[in-house]
Design a protein around this motif. Structure first.
Motif, PDB file in Angstrom:
ATOM      1  N   ARG A   1      35.259   3.078  44.051  1.00 31.38           N
ATOM      2  CA  ARG A   1      35.642   3.293  45.452  1.00 31.38           C
ATOM      3  C   ARG A   1      34.716   4.311  46.106  1.00 31.38           C
ATOM      4  N   ARG A   2      34.490   4.096  47.405  1.00 35.59           N
ATOM      5  CA  ARG A   2      33.688   5.027  48.190  1.00 35.59           C
ATOM      6  C   ARG A   2      34.473   5.405  49.437  1.00 35.59           C
ATOM      7  N   LEU A   3      34.102   6.519  50.053  1.00 37.33           N
ATOM      8  CA  LEU A   3      34.787   6.991  51.256  1.00 37.33           C
ATOM      9  C   LEU A   3      34.118   6.398  52.489  1.00 37.33           C
ATOM     10  N   SER A   4      34.867   5.637  53.263  1.00 38.87           N
ATOM     11  CA  SER A   4      34.367   5.061  54.505  1.00 38.87           C
ATOM     12  C   SER A   4      34.636   6.010  55.675  1.00 38.87           C
ATOM     13  N   PHE A   5      34.050   5.711  56.805  1.00 35.16           N
ATOM     14  CA  PHE A   5      34.310   6.498  58.020  1.00 35.16           C
ATOM     15  C   PHE A   5      35.794   6.433  58.378  1.00 35.16           C
ATOM     16  N   THR A   6      36.354   5.239  58.308  1.00 38.79           N
ATOM     17  CA  THR A   6      37.760   5.080  58.683  1.00 38.79           C
ATOM     18  C   THR A   6      38.667   5.895  57.782  1.00 38.79           C
ATOM     19  N   ASP A   7      38.420   5.851  56.474  1.00 38.74           N
ATOM     20  CA  ASP A   7      39.255   6.627  55.554  1.00 38.74           C
ATOM     21  C   ASP A   7      39.048   8.130  55.738  1.00 38.74           C
ATOM     22  N   ALA A   8      37.842   8.540  56.098  1.00 38.04           N
ATOM     23  CA  ALA A   8      37.603   9.963  56.343  1.00 38.04           C
ATOM     24  C   ALA A   8      38.440  10.449  57.518  1.00 38.04           C
ATOM     25  N   VAL A   9      38.458   9.670  58.599  1.00 35.44           N
ATOM     26  CA  VAL A   9      39.274  10.037  59.765  1.00 35.44           C
ATOM     27  C   VAL A   9      40.755  10.017  59.403  1.00 35.44           C
ATOM     28  N   THR A  10      41.174   9.008  58.638  1.00 40.37           N
ATOM     29  CA  THR A  10      42.576   8.935  58.222  1.00 40.37           C
ATOM     30  C   THR A  10      42.965  10.138  57.368  1.00 40.37           C
ATOM     31  N   GLY A  11      42.066  10.567  56.481  1.00 38.66           N
ATOM     32  CA  GLY A  11      42.342  11.747  55.671  1.00 38.66           C
ATOM     33  C   GLY A  11      42.545  12.990  56.512  1.00 38.66           C
ATOM     34  N   VAL A  12      41.723  13.151  57.542  1.00 34.96           N
ATOM     35  CA  VAL A  12      41.894  14.287  58.450  1.00 34.96           C
ATOM     36  C   VAL A  12      43.233  14.184  59.171  1.00 34.96           C
ATOM     37  N   GLN A  13      43.560  13.010  59.657  1.00 37.67           N
ATOM     38  CA  GLN A  13      44.824  12.843  60.378  1.00 37.67           C
ATOM     39  C   GLN A  13      46.020  13.126  59.476  1.00 37.67           C
ATOM     40  N   GLN A  14      45.946  12.708  58.225  1.00 38.99           N
ATOM     41  CA  GLN A  14      47.049  12.990  57.302  1.00 38.99           C
ATOM     42  C   GLN A  14      47.275  14.490  57.177  1.00 38.99           C
ATOM     43  N   ALA A  15      46.206  15.265  57.141  1.00 38.43           N
ATOM     44  CA  ALA A  15      46.332  16.723  57.004  1.00 38.43           C
ATOM     45  C   ALA A  15      46.907  17.364  58.259  1.00 38.43           C
ATOM     46  N   MET A  16      46.911  16.656  59.380  1.00 40.15           N
ATOM     47  CA  MET A  16      47.468  17.212  60.614  1.00 40.15           C
ATOM     48  C   MET A  16      48.997  17.222  60.615  1.00 40.15           C
TER      49      MET A  16
ATOM     50  N   TRP B   1      32.087  18.163  62.855  1.00 44.22           N
ATOM     51  CA  TRP B   1      32.805  17.179  62.049  1.00 44.22           C
ATOM     52  C   TRP B   1      32.154  15.796  62.155  1.00 44.22           C
ATOM     53  N   LEU B   2      31.843  15.364  63.376  1.00 45.39           N
ATOM     54  CA  LEU B   2      31.267  14.034  63.563  1.00 45.39           C
ATOM     55  C   LEU B   2      29.883  13.913  62.931  1.00 45.39           C
ATOM     56  N   ALA B   3      29.147  15.009  62.899  1.00 46.65           N
ATOM     57  CA  ALA B   3      27.836  14.980  62.238  1.00 46.65           C
ATOM     58  C   ALA B   3      27.985  14.706  60.750  1.00 46.65           C
ATOM     59  N   LEU B   4      29.097  15.111  60.166  1.00 48.51           N
ATOM     60  CA  LEU B   4      29.364  14.836  58.754  1.00 48.51           C
ATOM     61  C   LEU B   4      29.964  13.440  58.551  1.00 48.51           C
ATOM     62  N   ALA B   5      30.802  12.996  59.505  1.00 45.64           N
ATOM     63  CA  ALA B   5      31.568  11.762  59.308  1.00 45.64           C
ATOM     64  C   ALA B   5      30.809  10.507  59.725  1.00 45.64           C
ATOM     65  N   ARG B   6      30.043  10.564  60.806  1.00 41.42           N
ATOM     66  CA  ARG B   6      29.432   9.337  61.317  1.00 41.42           C
ATOM     67  C   ARG B   6      28.417   8.687  60.375  1.00 41.42           C
ATOM     68  N   PRO B   7      27.693   9.424  59.548  1.00 43.59           N
ATOM     69  CA  PRO B   7      26.817   8.739  58.584  1.00 43.59           C
ATOM     70  C   PRO B   7      27.559   7.794  57.642  1.00 43.59           C
ATOM     71  N   LEU B   8      28.877   8.010  57.488  1.00 48.48           N
ATOM     72  CA  LEU B   8      29.662   7.143  56.622  1.00 48.48           C
ATOM     73  C   LEU B   8      29.783   5.726  57.180  1.00 48.48           C
TER      74      LEU B   8
ATOM     75  N   GLY C   1      38.207  19.466  51.462  1.00 53.99           N
ATOM     76  CA  GLY C   1      37.753  18.086  51.522  1.00 53.99           C
ATOM     77  C   GLY C   1      36.527  17.909  52.400  1.00 53.99           C
ATOM     78  N   ILE C   2      36.490  18.599  53.534  1.00 55.40           N
ATOM     79  CA  ILE C   2      35.315  18.512  54.414  1.00 55.40           C
ATOM     80  C   ILE C   2      34.112  19.179  53.760  1.00 55.40           C
ATOM     81  N   SER C   3      34.350  20.278  53.052  1.00 53.98           N
ATOM     82  CA  SER C   3      33.251  20.928  52.313  1.00 53.98           C
ATOM     83  C   SER C   3      32.689  19.989  51.254  1.00 53.98           C
ATOM     84  N   GLN C   4      33.569  19.268  50.562  1.00 54.81           N
ATOM     85  CA  GLN C   4      33.107  18.293  49.576  1.00 54.81           C
ATOM     86  C   GLN C   4      32.283  17.191  50.241  1.00 54.81           C
ATOM     87  N   LEU C   5      32.730  16.726  51.406  1.00 54.65           N
ATOM     88  CA  LEU C   5      31.986  15.695  52.110  1.00 54.65           C
ATOM     89  C   LEU C   5      30.585  16.179  52.460  1.00 54.65           C
TER      90      LEU C   5
END
Length: 519
Positions: free
Chosen positions: A328-343, A309-316, A355-359
């Motif tokens: 609008r673009r997806l930031s690192f912070t919003d990516a983490v927030t999106g994951v947390q919302q799904a929890m 997951w971090l290998a996909l998210a940290r480049p953001l 969503g992660i596949s799209q990323l």
């Protein structure tokens, strides 16, 4: 022996009695001192609030955001405004108005069941339309009553700290530099937020937004509805409201369900670290499930899912990716927030995988949609739930005196949220708040409280299971354990949970000791 002190009132009364006796003797009469009448009880300064008559009518204009407005058009729902003191220390001063929504009981009515969905900052009126659908058996016996706490939703004065454009700007900024310059930049950002909120809302309003005051409002609402005692259902932060109400008015509680418990004994550092650990536990549960599904974007090895997951998210951090909205673009912070919302809800796990596949394919659209769901952004507009969350949290939580301990603790507790550049030990927004908190952590003291029920889910990401275990013990209540992976569990369609809670709320029948349900 030291002489006893007498009150000025007692000394004056004895002097006047003695003088009366002397005058009577001088006049040739026998002296019989008169017994003074007992003082009249002091007038109740809140009587004009507790005795108010609510004017029920249409719910048009009571929706906190346009995307839920349709639910408020149901003709079976009715709305009103409740007037309360802004400052309970000055009940004759400025007032606040709270939005209230009611669905009336369809059968043999017991009374009202007041509900709160949590947050803090979430509109309480928005919960009732969904409960009407999910808990018809309870609706036969209770009026469901939701309210927007002070500052929240369409209650007034409202917490409105940022414009929509400013909200977007704040979300787009990522602070991942742990150097002194990076810390200073984040603290300046946090101070700017606090200053804007103070200027736009007012320090006098901010000073009276804490749960201490919401509890007083809840009791006024109970009285205005004509209920001798309170029947209450609180989710998540709503358990804080319930716990503090139980402390303030234990003899006014009829029945209370606290679902997804907030631990009242924890300070801000402990609470944030435990919640971060809860989200990591939830992410691990999701990731383990994902590895058993075809085409999981996190691979097939559960031990490496956080790394993947971090290998996909940290480049953001340096290169946010495009989304379906060209502005609008997806930031690192919003990516983490999106994951947390799904929890929060297991049903979103499949959406998260997509969503992660799209990323991975360079598209941040779905993760941004999940983040927007968390931030309550719809059609380019925000409701005030996140602003209210911040303001109320600053009034309820102890100030953080060691930002490094908090930053380090969160980093270790939730690796899936980390930038890889080290924790940024900056003071938070509350450090710059214009008024001090009005709540301190502590174990509840509730003499005379009738038995309450605490619902706790083993895999709850936001309010960890152990907090519910502890709160049930502290309140002398009964724990309803629920095995599963989501935030809160009651009145959401699970037969085991809902039947136990309905029996308790209607008849006072507690779940059997050791009762356990599964989602």
């Amino acid at each position: 022996m030291l002489p006893r002190r007498r009150s000025p009132f007692t000394a004056t009364l004895r002097t006047l009695t003695a003088l009366a006796a002397v005058v009577a003797v001088a006049a040739g009469c026998s002296a019989t001192p008169a017994t003074p009448d007992p003082p009249s009880p002091a007038p109740d300064p809140l009587q004009r609030f507790t005795s108010q008559q609510l004017s029920w009518g249409s719910c048009d204009g009571f929706a906190a955001s346009p995307d839920v407005a349709n639910a408020y058009r149901d003709p079976s729902l009715e709305c009103a405004k409740l007037t309360v003191p802004l400052d309970y220390a000055n009940p004759d001063g400025r007032t606040a108005e709270l939005a209230v929504l009611r669905a009336k009981a369809t059968g043999q009515r017991i009374g009202s069941m007041l509900v709160n969905p949590g947050g803090p900052g979430v509109s309480g009126t928005s919960l009732v339309p969904s409960l009407v659908q999910s808990a018809p058996d309870l609706l036969q016996r209770f009026d469901f009553v939701g309210f927007d706490p002070r500052g929240v939703g369409v209650s007034s004065p409202a917490i409105d700290c940022l414009t929509d454009a400013e909200q977007d700007e704040y979300r787009a900024q990522v602070f991942a530099d742990p150097s002194p310059a990076g810390v200073a930049a984040l603290e300046a950002h946090n101070k700017e937020y606090a200053d804007r909120c103070t200027a736009r809302v007012g320090a006098d309003v901010l000073a009276n937004l804490g749960t201490r005051d919401v509890v007083r409002d809840l009791d006024i609402l109970r009285a205005a509805l004509g209920d001798e005692k309170l029947t209450y259902y609180g989710y998540s932060y709503g358990t804080s409201i319930g716990t503090q109400y139980a402390e303030a008015f234990p003899d006014r509680v009829r029945a209370m369900v606290l679902d997804g418990a907030v631990d009242p004994t924890q300070d801000t550092v402990e609470s944030n670290i435990d919640q971060s650990a809860g989200f990591q536990q939830a992410f691990d549960a999701y990731a383990t499930w994902c590895t058993t599904q075809p085409n999981c974007p996190l691979g097939t090895d559960p031990a490496r899912t956080t790394e993947t997951w971090l290998a996909l998210a940290r480049p953001l951090l340096d290169d946010p990716v495009k989304t379906g909205d060209p502005t609008r673009r997806l930031s690192f912070t919003d990516a983490v927030t999106g994951v947390q919302q799904a929890m929060y809800v297991r049903q979103l796990w499949t959406v998260l995988s997509l969503g992660i596949s799209q990323l991975a394919a360079g598209d941040g659209s779905l993760l941004l949609t999940l983040a927007d769901l968390y931030y309550k952004r719809s059609g380019g507009h925000y409701d005030n739930s996140l602003e209210a969350f911040q303001a109320i949290s600053c009034m309820d939580n102890t100030r953080v005196t060691d930002p490094a301990a908090l930053a380090d603790g969160v980093e270790k507790a939730a690796p899936f949220t980390t930038t890889g550049r080290g924790p940024v030990a900056a003071r938070d927004v509350c450090a710059f708040w214009p008024v001090p908190p009005t709540t301190e952590p502590g174990r509840p003291d509730v003499p005379g409280l009738p038995p309450v029920v605490v619902v706790s889910v083993t895999g709850d990401p936001a309010t960890p299971y152990q907090a519910g275990v502890d709160l049930a013990a502290d309140l002398g209540g009964r724990l309803l354990k629920v095995d599963g992976n989501q935030h809160t569990a009651g009145l959401q369609g699970n037969a085991c949970v809902d039947s136990a809670l309905t029996a308790y709320l209607v008849d006072g029948t507690l779940p059997g000791d050791g009762t356990e349900c599964r989602l």
